[in-house]
Design a protein around this motif. Structure first.
Motif, PDB file in Angstrom:
ATOM      1  N   GLY A   6       0.810  -1.212   0.000  1.00 24.64           N
ATOM      2  CA  GLY A   6       0.000   0.000   0.000  1.00 24.64           C
ATOM      3  C   GLY A   6       0.837   1.252   0.000  1.00 24.64           C
ATOM      4  N   PHE A   7       0.347   2.274  -0.682  1.00 30.66           N
ATOM      5  CA  PHE A   7       0.993   3.587  -0.729  1.00 30.66           C
ATOM      6  C   PHE A   7      -0.092   4.649  -0.565  1.00 30.66           C
ATOM      7  N   VAL A   8       0.303   5.830  -0.120  1.00 28.29           N
ATOM      8  CA  VAL A   8      -0.615   6.962  -0.001  1.00 28.29           C
ATOM      9  C   VAL A   8       0.006   8.150  -0.712  1.00 28.29           C
ATOM     10  N   ALA A   9      -0.787   8.824  -1.555  1.00 27.32           N
ATOM     11  CA  ALA A   9      -0.313  10.009  -2.264  1.00 27.32           C
ATOM     12  C   ALA A   9      -1.223  11.176  -1.929  1.00 27.32           C
ATOM     13  N   GLU A  10      -0.641  12.358  -1.787  1.00 22.57           N
ATOM     14  CA  GLU A  10      -1.425  13.570  -1.575  1.00 22.57           C
ATOM     15  C   GLU A  10      -1.728  14.205  -2.928  1.00 22.57           C
ATOM     16  N   LEU A  11      -2.993  14.549  -3.152  1.00 20.49           N
ATOM     17  CA  LEU A  11      -3.397  15.124  -4.428  1.00 20.49           C
ATOM     18  C   LEU A  11      -3.245  16.638  -4.401  1.00 20.49           C
ATOM     19  N   PRO A  12      -2.924  17.241  -5.537  1.00 19.48           N
ATOM     20  CA  PRO A  12      -2.887  18.707  -5.622  1.00 19.48           C
ATOM     21  C   PRO A  12      -4.289  19.269  -5.495  1.00 19.48           C
ATOM     22  N   PRO A  13      -4.421  20.575  -5.218  1.00 18.45           N
ATOM     23  CA  PRO A  13      -5.747  21.156  -5.003  1.00 18.45           C
ATOM     24  C   PRO A  13      -6.710  20.980  -6.167  1.00 18.45           C
ATOM     25  N   SER A  14      -6.204  20.986  -7.420  1.00 18.66           N
ATOM     26  CA  SER A  14      -7.092  20.877  -8.575  1.00 18.66           C
ATOM     27  C   SER A  14      -6.439  20.013  -9.638  1.00 18.66           C
ATOM     28  N   THR A  15      -7.235  19.150 -10.293  1.00 20.24           N
ATOM     29  CA  THR A  15      -6.717  18.299 -11.354  1.00 20.24           C
ATOM     30  C   THR A  15      -6.930  18.911 -12.731  1.00 20.24           C
ATOM     31  N   GLY A  16      -7.715  19.993 -12.811  1.00 20.79           N
ATOM     32  CA  GLY A  16      -7.908  20.654 -14.090  1.00 20.79           C
ATOM     33  C   GLY A  16      -8.588  19.804 -15.134  1.00 20.79           C
ATOM     34  N   GLY A  17      -9.419  18.873 -14.716  1.00 24.61           N
ATOM     35  CA  GLY A  17     -10.151  18.053 -15.670  1.00 24.61           C
ATOM     36  C   GLY A  17      -9.338  16.941 -16.285  1.00 24.61           C
ATOM     37  N   LYS A  18      -8.108  16.713 -15.809  1.00 18.59           N
ATOM     38  CA  LYS A  18      -7.261  15.664 -16.364  1.00 18.59           C
ATOM     39  C   LYS A  18      -6.995  14.611 -15.307  1.00 18.59           C
ATOM     40  N   GLU A  19      -8.080  14.039 -14.812  1.00 20.11           N
ATOM     41  CA  GLU A  19      -7.964  13.085 -13.719  1.00 20.11           C
ATOM     42  C   GLU A  19      -7.164  11.858 -14.127  1.00 20.11           C
ATOM     43  N   GLY A  20      -7.410  11.333 -15.351  1.00 26.66           N
ATOM     44  CA  GLY A  20      -6.714  10.137 -15.796  1.00 26.66           C
ATOM     45  C   GLY A  20      -5.213  10.319 -15.842  1.00 26.66           C
ATOM     46  N   GLU A  21      -4.761  11.480 -16.316  1.00 28.29           N
ATOM     47  CA  GLU A  21      -3.327  11.744 -16.406  1.00 28.29           C
ATOM     48  C   GLU A  21      -2.704  11.831 -15.010  1.00 28.29           C
ATOM     49  N   LEU A  22      -3.396  12.505 -14.088  1.00 28.20           N
ATOM     50  CA  LEU A  22      -2.869  12.630 -12.739  1.00 28.20           C
ATOM     51  C   LEU A  22      -2.801  11.271 -12.057  1.00 28.20           C
ATOM     52  N   MET A  23      -3.857  10.472 -12.185  1.00 32.15           N
ATOM     53  CA  MET A  23      -3.867   9.157 -11.551  1.00 32.15           C
ATOM     54  C   MET A  23      -2.797   8.254 -12.169  1.00 32.15           C
ATOM     55  N   GLY A  24      -2.607   8.353 -13.471  1.00 36.40           N
ATOM     56  CA  GLY A  24      -1.550   7.591 -14.118  1.00 36.40           C
ATOM     57  C   GLY A  24      -0.176   8.000 -13.616  1.00 36.40           C
ATOM     58  N   ALA A  25       0.009   9.321 -13.384  1.00 36.81           N
ATOM     59  CA  ALA A  25       1.295   9.805 -12.867  1.00 36.81           C
ATOM     60  C   ALA A  25       1.536   9.294 -11.444  1.00 36.81           C
ATOM     61  N   ILE A  26       0.475   9.229 -10.639  1.00 41.81           N
ATOM     62  CA  ILE A  26       0.619   8.722  -9.270  1.00 41.81           C
ATOM     63  C   ILE A  26       0.978   7.241  -9.290  1.00 41.81           C
TER      64      ILE A  26
END
Length: 637
Positions: free
Chosen positions: A294-314
């Protein structure tokens, strides 16, 4: 000379930007984005540096708000060229860990999940569970982080029953092994009854369990068992048989239904809310689930509508960190991912080079592999829900406590203080810290009471607490930055004293003398009736024993008491050890510490020969003989 602080951001200086971009080669490597203060904002990698860096500054590029904010601050771009893409990936991972740039998607190191640590740096390595990855030496090896701490403890306990391993960090006896040796649970490392290379071979087998190679280990042991039987060594064959039986019980109920059980694979997925992402990585070997990390990541305040890209980066960051610390034999042939990775091709090439065989990264969309990803995602959702529930419970407790005490804001940082002694002897105090309702042990602190009025046979908890509070907060009185004390990271929102009105009055008096009483909220919690007292109030607050806020204060009080008692017992034990050494002429406090550090107990010192005593730093032959004579007086006739 122009300083970097006067340089315009590159987006405001197109000519300098284009010149800088032309200097970046179209080769694999790592790039750095810096701001006007020369602070590293972002570290990235690419197989074509110039194309990747240029993409940040194209007007048509639809950047997320987070990355767009970063680009507006960039005043300088640096790069390091590597020979291969795999080298770029490895270099980027190391640099991100070293510098921790603000705009990189970083995993949260909050000791949420435990690891298994094998101390390969020691002659006879230990194996134990830890939540701290920053204390080990370079040769030591971590496995994890594991989601299920209870299952991990059971696994390690069973492994220590299957294989004879070192059980203690320090020997219990000086000249003989302990009971673990007689029971066959330890090979006698304290007395070096087993050669280091032979012991390491045993531990290498154990490491295979935490590498997800249990099946491979069972095959190896089966072959060794047959060889022992053919050599008529039936006792050894029986031991290996029992080890095989124990190992099979580890994964007896962890079968995962997949069409091709021969392929080793990892499956990774996540679930997220507005602030955090919980990531789960399932390790599947020979059709069996051998590990759940298991891992935990902190998300930035806004994803700017690119949720898939952010989740892929995480997901990519989680995989990179995991495989950076993994041996080549731990890398699977196939990695299933929930979202397409931004640099999946580069990661696949890096893993292929490490493993020396083809590694595929797949985003399955249908059939059995997609169902496996859905199962991992469901587990991530359950873990996220558990984390949210814990967070909600702590938030509710802090809100209730703020309501009870009429605080203007939630008490994010709460400090608790307690005194421990026996009739005034070895008096100590504890400072424990809760942040967001949870223990923050990195901020705990011990105090030895220095007051001459507190001594054996004469205790004074009021004076002891006053001394501790004065020592804790005196730096705020001595600083010129007094007006900004509320902005300091270690300034508490609430201070809790373990005790009643008397203890609270003593603390209030010293805070008033320091002119801090108006800025610091302090209360006390009495032991017997669990009553909360406020400064200047003769009666306790009206509370319900089931209120979350009161229960939070109880947890803080109990932790402060535990921490104080533990330190007091340690001090008392050290004093008992030194009591007899104090009577030896020429043996001061420093040399006493060296003796105890070398022999670990007074009994070992008593049993030591003059030659053994003289080997301790600072103890010469003359003093060694004096110590020996003290413990072995000559009887006069």
């Amino acid at each position: 000379m122009t300083t970097s602080a006067h340089i315009l951001p590159l987006v405001q200086d197109p000519e300098r930007l284009e010149c800088r971009l032309q200097e970046i080669p179209p080769e694999p490597g790592v790039y750095f984005m810096r701001d006007a203060s020369d602070r590293i904002l972002y570290i990235g990698k690419s197989k074509k540096l110039r194309s990747r860096v240029r993409s940040y500054f194209r007007e048509t590029q639809n950047l997320s708000p987070r990355i767009a904010m970063m680009v507006r601050q960039v005043t300088e771009i640096e790069f390091i060229v590597t020979d291969t893409e795999a080298e770029a990936l490895a270099l980027e991972a190391n640099l991100v860990k070293q510098h921790q740039p603000y705009f990189n998607v970083l995993l949260k190191d909050d000791k949420k999940y435990p690891y298994v640590l094998i101390t390969w740096s020691e002659q006879y390595p230990r194996i134990f569970i830890t939540r701290n990855r920053r204390l080990a030496k370079e040769k030591d090896k971590y496995y994890g982080p594991y989601v299920d701490a209870r299952l991990l403890r059971e696994t390690l306990h069973l492994v220590k029953r299957i294989f004879p391993l070192r059980q203690r960090p320090q020997p219990l006896f000086k000249d003989r092994p302990c009971l673990n040796y007689d029971l066959g649970r330890c090979p006698g490392v304290c007395q070096e009854l087993i050669l280091p290379e032979d012991y390491r071979k045993t531990l290498q087998k154990v490491a295979m369990v935490f590498q997800g190679r249990t099946g491979e280990l069972i095959d190896t042991l089966t072959s060794q068992m047959k060889q022992a039987a053919e050599a008529m060594n039936f006792e050894q064959a029986a031991k290996i048989r029992d080890q095989i039986s124990g190992l099979k019980s580890l994964t007896a109920d962890q079968k995962v239904s997949l069409p091709d059980d021969t392929i080793s694979r990892d499956a990774i997925a996540l679930a997220s809310d507005d602030k955090h992402a919980c990531i789960q990585l399932f390790q599947i070997r020979a059709g069996r689930l051998v590990g759940r990390l298991g891992f935990v990541a902190e998300l930035p305040p806004s994803t700017g509508g690119k949720e898939g890209e952010l989740m892929g980066a995480i997901l990519q960051r989680a995989l990179e960190e995991h495989y950076q610390n993994a041996d080549s034999v731990e890398i699977p042939s196939e990695v299933l991912v929930q979202y397409e990775l931004p640099d999946g091709e580069m990661l696949a090439e890096f893993l292929t080079e490490r493993k020396q065989s083809k590694v595929r990264i797949i985003t399955p969309l249908r059939q059995t592999k997609a169902e496996l990803i859905e199962m991992v995602e469901r587990n991530a959702e359950y873990e996220l829900a558990r984390m949210q529930k814990l967070g909600d419970a702590n938030a509710q407790a802090m809100q209730d406590l703020a309501s009870i005490l009429d605080l203007p804001e939630l008490p994010r940082r709460i400090e608790g203080y307690d005194i421990s002694h026996i009739q005034g002897s070895n008096a100590v105090a504890s400072q424990v810290v809760f942040i967001d309702g949870l223990p923050a042990k990195q901020h705990y602190r011990h105090y030895k009471i220095k007051s001459e009025e507190v001594r054996s046979g004469h205790s004074d908890d009021f004076a002891s607490l006053a001394e501790v509070i004065q020592r804790r907060f005196r730096k705020y009185v001595e600083t010129d930055d007094f007006a900004k004390i509320e902005n300091r990271s270690d300034w508490p929102d609430l201070v809790m004293i373990d005790g009643g009105k008397g203890q609270l009055s003593a603390v209030v008096s010293v805070l008033r003398e320091m002119n801090l009483l108006e800025d610091l909220r302090v209360v006390s919690l009495a032991k017997q009736r669990e009553e909360i007292f406020l400064p200047g109030e003769s009666l306790p607050l009206q509370t319900n024993s089931e209120q979350p806020g009161l229960q939070l204060l109880r947890r803080l009080r109990d932790e402060a008491h535990r921490f104080a008692v533990t330190f007091h017992r340690q001090q008392r034990s050290d004093k008992l050890k030194r009591s007899r050494l104090d009577d030896i002429p020429g043996l001061g406090f420093h040399r006493q510490k060296q003796l105890l550090a070398h022999f670990h107990s007074l009994d070992y010192i008593r049993e030591a020969t003059p030659e053994q005593l003289a080997k301790v730093p600072g103890i010469g032959p003359h003093l060694a003989q004096q110590i020996y004579d003290y413990f072995h007086p000559t009887l006069e006739t």
